[in-house]
Every structure is written in structure tokens, then in C-alpha cells.
Design a protein around this motif. Structure first.
Motif, PDB file in Angstrom:
ATOM      1  N   LYS A  18       0.812  -1.232   0.067  1.00 55.23           N
ATOM      2  CA  LYS A  18       0.052   0.110   0.039  1.00 55.23           C
ATOM      3  C   LYS A  18       0.902   1.334   0.115  1.00 55.23           C
ATOM      4  O   LYS A  18       0.591   2.283  -0.706  1.00 55.23           O
ATOM      5  CB  LYS A  18      -0.882   0.035   1.127  1.00 55.23           C
ATOM      6  CG  LYS A  18      -2.147  -0.997   0.964  1.00 55.23           C
ATOM      7  CD  LYS A  18      -2.978  -0.975   2.484  1.00 55.23           C
ATOM      8  CE  LYS A  18      -4.123  -1.893   2.415  1.00 55.23           C
ATOM      9  NZ  LYS A  18      -4.907  -1.894   3.460  1.00 55.23           N
ATOM     10  N   LEU A  19       1.934   1.306   0.630  1.00 53.92           N
ATOM     11  CA  LEU A  19       2.831   2.540   0.593  1.00 53.92           C
ATOM     12  C   LEU A  19       3.301   2.752  -0.657  1.00 53.92           C
ATOM     13  O   LEU A  19       3.632   3.920  -1.275  1.00 53.92           O
ATOM     14  CB  LEU A  19       4.000   2.167   1.646  1.00 53.92           C
ATOM     15  CG  LEU A  19       4.932   3.108   1.941  1.00 53.92           C
ATOM     16  CD1 LEU A  19       4.221   4.495   2.427  1.00 53.92           C
ATOM     17  CD2 LEU A  19       6.180   2.755   2.843  1.00 53.92           C
ATOM     18  N   TRP A  20       3.880   1.620  -1.474  1.00 59.02           N
ATOM     19  CA  TRP A  20       4.477   1.576  -2.703  1.00 59.02           C
ATOM     20  C   TRP A  20       3.536   2.230  -3.644  1.00 59.02           C
ATOM     21  O   TRP A  20       3.670   3.016  -4.473  1.00 59.02           O
ATOM     22  CB  TRP A  20       5.016   0.221  -3.021  1.00 59.02           C
ATOM     23  CG  TRP A  20       6.057  -0.254  -2.188  1.00 59.02           C
ATOM     24  CD1 TRP A  20       7.073   0.449  -1.303  1.00 59.02           C
ATOM     25  CD2 TRP A  20       6.300  -1.659  -2.134  1.00 59.02           C
ATOM     26  NE1 TRP A  20       7.779  -0.583  -0.598  1.00 59.02           N
ATOM     27  CE2 TRP A  20       7.372  -1.983  -1.181  1.00 59.02           C
ATOM     28  CE3 TRP A  20       5.690  -2.775  -2.800  1.00 59.02           C
ATOM     29  CZ2 TRP A  20       7.753  -3.072  -0.905  1.00 59.02           C
ATOM     30  CZ3 TRP A  20       6.330  -4.232  -2.374  1.00 59.02           C
ATOM     31  CH2 TRP A  20       7.355  -4.284  -1.472  1.00 59.02           C
ATOM     32  N   LEU A  21       2.186   1.844  -3.290  1.00 54.59           N
ATOM     33  CA  LEU A  21       1.045   2.109  -4.533  1.00 54.59           C
ATOM     34  C   LEU A  21       0.685   3.715  -3.969  1.00 54.59           C
ATOM     35  O   LEU A  21       0.438   4.205  -5.096  1.00 54.59           O
ATOM     36  CB  LEU A  21      -0.034   1.468  -4.199  1.00 54.59           C
ATOM     37  CG  LEU A  21      -0.144  -0.242  -4.663  1.00 54.59           C
ATOM     38  CD1 LEU A  21      -1.248  -0.777  -4.102  1.00 54.59           C
ATOM     39  CD2 LEU A  21       0.009  -0.143  -6.192  1.00 54.59           C
ATOM     40  N   ASP A  22       1.074   4.181  -3.132  1.00 52.07           N
ATOM     41  CA  ASP A  22       1.060   5.811  -2.966  1.00 52.07           C
ATOM     42  C   ASP A  22       1.998   6.542  -3.649  1.00 52.07           C
ATOM     43  O   ASP A  22       1.880   7.776  -3.787  1.00 52.07           O
ATOM     44  CB  ASP A  22       1.211   5.946  -1.335  1.00 52.07           C
ATOM     45  CG  ASP A  22       0.066   5.802  -0.622  1.00 52.07           C
ATOM     46  OD1 ASP A  22      -1.421   5.324  -1.222  1.00 52.07           O
ATOM     47  OD2 ASP A  22      -0.047   5.612   0.596  1.00 52.07           O
ATOM     48  N   ASP A  23       3.024   5.868  -3.986  1.00 49.19           N
ATOM     49  CA  ASP A  23       4.007   6.718  -4.974  1.00 49.19           C
ATOM     50  C   ASP A  23       3.471   6.880  -6.293  1.00 49.19           C
ATOM     51  O   ASP A  23       3.221   5.856  -7.092  1.00 49.19           O
ATOM     52  CB  ASP A  23       5.217   5.632  -5.068  1.00 49.19           C
ATOM     53  CG  ASP A  23       6.411   6.573  -5.591  1.00 49.19           C
ATOM     54  OD1 ASP A  23       6.292   7.654  -6.487  1.00 49.19           O
ATOM     55  OD2 ASP A  23       7.768   6.075  -5.542  1.00 49.19           O
ATOM     56  N   PRO A  24       3.272   7.919  -6.934  1.00 51.88           N
ATOM     57  CA  PRO A  24       2.748   8.231  -8.347  1.00 51.88           C
ATOM     58  C   PRO A  24       3.735   7.703  -9.257  1.00 51.88           C
ATOM     59  O   PRO A  24       3.336   7.759 -10.530  1.00 51.88           O
ATOM     60  CB  PRO A  24       2.775   9.846  -8.285  1.00 51.88           C
ATOM     61  CG  PRO A  24       3.589  10.388  -7.289  1.00 51.88           C
ATOM     62  CD  PRO A  24       3.660   9.432  -6.224  1.00 51.88           C
ATOM     63  N   ASN A  25       4.933   7.420  -8.872  1.00 50.51           N
ATOM     64  CA  ASN A  25       5.900   6.625  -9.945  1.00 50.51           C
ATOM     65  C   ASN A  25       5.960   5.371  -9.907  1.00 50.51           C
ATOM     66  O   ASN A  25       6.906   4.687 -10.572  1.00 50.51           O
ATOM     67  CB  ASN A  25       7.351   7.576  -9.708  1.00 50.51           C
ATOM     68  CG  ASN A  25       7.305   8.981 -10.258  1.00 50.51           C
ATOM     69  OD1 ASN A  25       6.686   9.344 -11.032  1.00 50.51           O
ATOM     70  ND2 ASN A  25       7.765   9.888  -9.266  1.00 50.51           N
ATOM     71  N   TYR A  26       5.254   4.782  -9.334  1.00 56.59           N
ATOM     72  CA  TYR A  26       5.385   3.376  -8.983  1.00 56.59           C
ATOM     73  C   TYR A  26       4.106   2.823  -9.621  1.00 56.59           C
ATOM     74  O   TYR A  26       3.015   3.199  -9.754  1.00 56.59           O
ATOM     75  CB  TYR A  26       5.221   2.945  -7.527  1.00 56.59           C
ATOM     76  CG  TYR A  26       5.049   1.540  -7.142  1.00 56.59           C
ATOM     77  CD1 TYR A  26       6.421   0.838  -7.054  1.00 56.59           C
ATOM     78  CD2 TYR A  26       3.890   0.936  -6.831  1.00 56.59           C
ATOM     79  CE1 TYR A  26       6.201  -0.629  -6.787  1.00 56.59           C
ATOM     80  CE2 TYR A  26       3.891  -0.439  -6.721  1.00 56.59           C
ATOM     81  CZ  TYR A  26       5.020  -1.297  -6.573  1.00 56.59           C
ATOM     82  OH  TYR A  26       4.952  -2.494  -6.248  1.00 56.59           O
ATOM     83  N   GLU A  27       4.324   1.756 -10.416  1.00 59.58           N
ATOM     84  CA  GLU A  27       3.161   0.940 -11.308  1.00 59.58           C
ATOM     85  C   GLU A  27       3.333  -0.598 -10.840  1.00 59.58           C
ATOM     86  O   GLU A  27       4.582  -1.231 -10.713  1.00 59.58           O
ATOM     87  CB  GLU A  27       3.547   0.912 -12.658  1.00 59.58           C
ATOM     88  CG  GLU A  27       2.949   2.417 -13.482  1.00 59.58           C
ATOM     89  CD  GLU A  27       2.780   2.356 -14.791  1.00 59.58           C
ATOM     90  OE1 GLU A  27       2.753   1.333 -15.395  1.00 59.58           O
ATOM     91  OE2 GLU A  27       2.937   3.343 -15.344  1.00 59.58           O
TER      92      GLU A  27
END
Length: 306
Positions: free
Chosen positions: A39-48
Motif C-alpha cells: 500500500k505504501l508503494w502504491l501511494d508513490d505516483p511513480n510506481y506501477e
């Protein structure tokens, strides 16, 4: 094998985390992930994050990447259901990451995508080579058994104290940026992003962080955490000393003081990761402290646009 690649749906979180951890184990690594990490990674707009499903709709793989806009680099990771670990599946996941990177980058140039894998994964390395990836460097995971008393001499004029989140956070970020500016893969990160990614990382409370001071100047740090995936174990996530203060024993003091702190918390094992080509002598420092390599990861790069 029939499969479909698509965007991840949050209601698949539990199944994806289970798949990730089984895949990590299959690849012979000691990595682990929790739902709140994803969930934390998904909050990053540069992460897919994209998933692969079979004809029955079951998850059999995933591929993700973090895209660094200024560098034009996508840092990727894939996981695979162990029973589906075939060259064609690996190639499809890589191809999807490459296509998504090109789509995301627009006309940006140069552009590349990078992956790392356990050196023992010869099947994956073979697919890398077939698809035009080049080996660029290695990184190690190192370990030490904390089964004996550890002495930690501290250089004259240096004080090592626990991290104070309220007082030290911004200075810690600034010092981190200075220390790692010349390191492989470094990308500048605003304090707010670093705070979200590091200070708010699920399960970390910074109680194992240590700071080295010379007077009122922060000159080094050891950012560590307890491992949830391994009992009585701790991990040194980042350790660094300002370039102006190296070769004085500060790094070794921080590392050994961290070991002492781990022992006080009941830890019997400690580990860390290091770039095998690190130019600051970090690998040699860790070896002098009694650590040894137990895993090697190889890093591969594919240029997508010159």
C-alpha cells in the motif's frame, strides 16, 4: 500457457502478498513483504504494479517498477508462482515492464529499465541475455551472528546518540542526501517523500537508529530496523558518513554500536546490503567487523532509448 497482464486491483492484495513471499523463497532470497508495504508503494505516483493471471483468473505473477523521471530509469521487480517459473513467463513480464516504461516516459531520452535477481537464478539471467539486457554490477547481502560481546571504540570528538525523530529528522535527510549523492542509483528526494518512504515505513519506529555527531554537526548515521520475517534479527538499512569525515573510524563505530544495540534488544543475527562496487570501502569495513556475504544479486540493464 494462456495468461493475461493487467493493472493490479486492491482486492487482490492478500493473494499478491502471498505470491510475492512464495516467489522470494523460490528464488532463494530472505526478502518478505506485508500488505501495508505494498500500500505504501502504491501511494508513490511513480510506481506501477501489474499482475499476470492464468486462464482461470488466478494470480501467477506480477511485475512492478519505480520510474525515476530525471534519470529516465525504471527500477523493476517481478515475482512468479513457482510452478509457473518458465522462460516464456519471465519474458512476458519483462516485455510488459519495458512497454509500460516506454509508455510512461513519452519522448524522454535516454531511457532504460533495470532488474536484479539472485545470481543462482540462471534461468532468469538467460532470459535477460536473450532480451538484450546487459550485466552492470552486483550487490551483496552480508550477515553476522551476534553471539559474542562486541567492542565499539568511538573516535575522539565523536558522540553517537539515538535518533530523535522530532529534532533530527530534517538533518538526517539532508545528511543522507549528502552521503549517498555519489553512489550508484542515487536520485535526489524531497524531505516529504523521504519522510513518507522511510520514517513512515510500516513497522519501523526508528528506535534502532543511531546518529554520529561532531559537536552540533550530524556527520553519520545508521538506520536499522527489526526484521519481521526472521525472529531475533535486525537489518542495517543505511549506514553512512559524510565524505569530509571518512577514514576516521566513524562508520565502524556506528556499525558496532548498532550491533551492541541489537544485542540489547535480544537479537542474535544482523544483516545488511552493500553495492559490491562501492567506492567508499564499505564492503571492507563490513568484513573487518566480522560480516560475510551470504547472497549475491546481479543487476541487469536494458536500454530502451538512446
Amino acid at each position: 500457457m494462456n495468461y493475461n497482464l493487467r493493472s493490479f486491483h486492491l482486492d487482490e492484495l492478500a493473494a499478491l502478498v502471498d505470491l510475492m513471499n512464495r516467489s522470494y523463497a523460490d528464488f532463494g532470497t530472505d526478502s518478505s513483504v506485508r500488505p501495508d508495504h505494498v500500500k505504501l508503494w502504491l501511494d508513490d505516483p511513480n510506481y506501477e504494479l501489474h499482475v499476470m493471471t492464468n486462464a482461470d483468473g488466478a494470480l501467477i505473477g506480477s511485475v512492478s517498477f519505480s520510474y525515476e523521471v530525471e534519470a529516465g530509469t525504471a527500477w523493476g521487480e517481478f515475482v512468479i508462482e513457482p510452478d509457473c517459473r518458465r522462460a516464456a513467463v519471465i519474458a512476458a513480464l519483462l516485455a510488459h515492464a519495458e512497454a509500460r516504461t516506454l509508455a510512461r516516459a513519452g519522448e524522454q531520452s535516454p531511457l532504460d529499465v533495470r532488474f536484479s535477481v539472485n545470481r543462482t537464478a540462471e534461468d532468469v539471467i538467460g532470459v535477460f541475455q536473450t532480451r538484450g539486457y546487459d550485466y552492470i554490477r552486483s550487490s551483496y547481502r552480508m550477515q553476522i551472528a551476534l553471539d559474542a560481546p562486541i567492542e565499539a571504540p568511538i573516535p575522539d570528538g565523536i558522540a553517537i546518540r539515538p535518533f530523535d525523530r522530532e529534532q533530527d529528522a530534517r538533518a538526517a535527510h539532508a545528511t543522507y542526501e549528502l552521503v549517498f549523492r555519489e553512489h550508484y542509483g542515487f536520485s535526489e528526494e524531497p524531505f516529504e517523500d523521504w519522510e513518507r518512504r522511510v520514517l513512515h515505513f510500516p513497522g519501523d519506529d526508528q528506535s534502532l537508529w543511531l546518529i554520529a555527531w561532531e559537536g552540533d554537526q550530524m556527520v553519520g548515521f545508521s538506520f536499522s530496523r527489526a526484521l519481521v520475517s526472521r525472529p531475533n534479527a535486525a537489518w542495517v538499512g543505511n549506514l553512512g558518513v559524510l565524505k569530509t569525515h571518512r577514514k576516521r573510524g566513524i562508520g565502524e563505530a556506528l556499525l558496532k554500536c548498532s550491533f551492541q544495540l541489537f544485542q540489547k534488544r535480544g537479537c542474535t543475527w544482523a544483516g545488511l546490503g552493500v553495492d559490491a562496487s562501492n567506492a567508499t570501502g564499505a564492503l571492507q569495513l563490513y568484513e573487518r567487523a566480522g560480516m560475510s556475504v551470504y547472497l549475491e544479486f546481479v543487476n541487469y540493464r536494458k536500454g530502451l532509448r538512446p
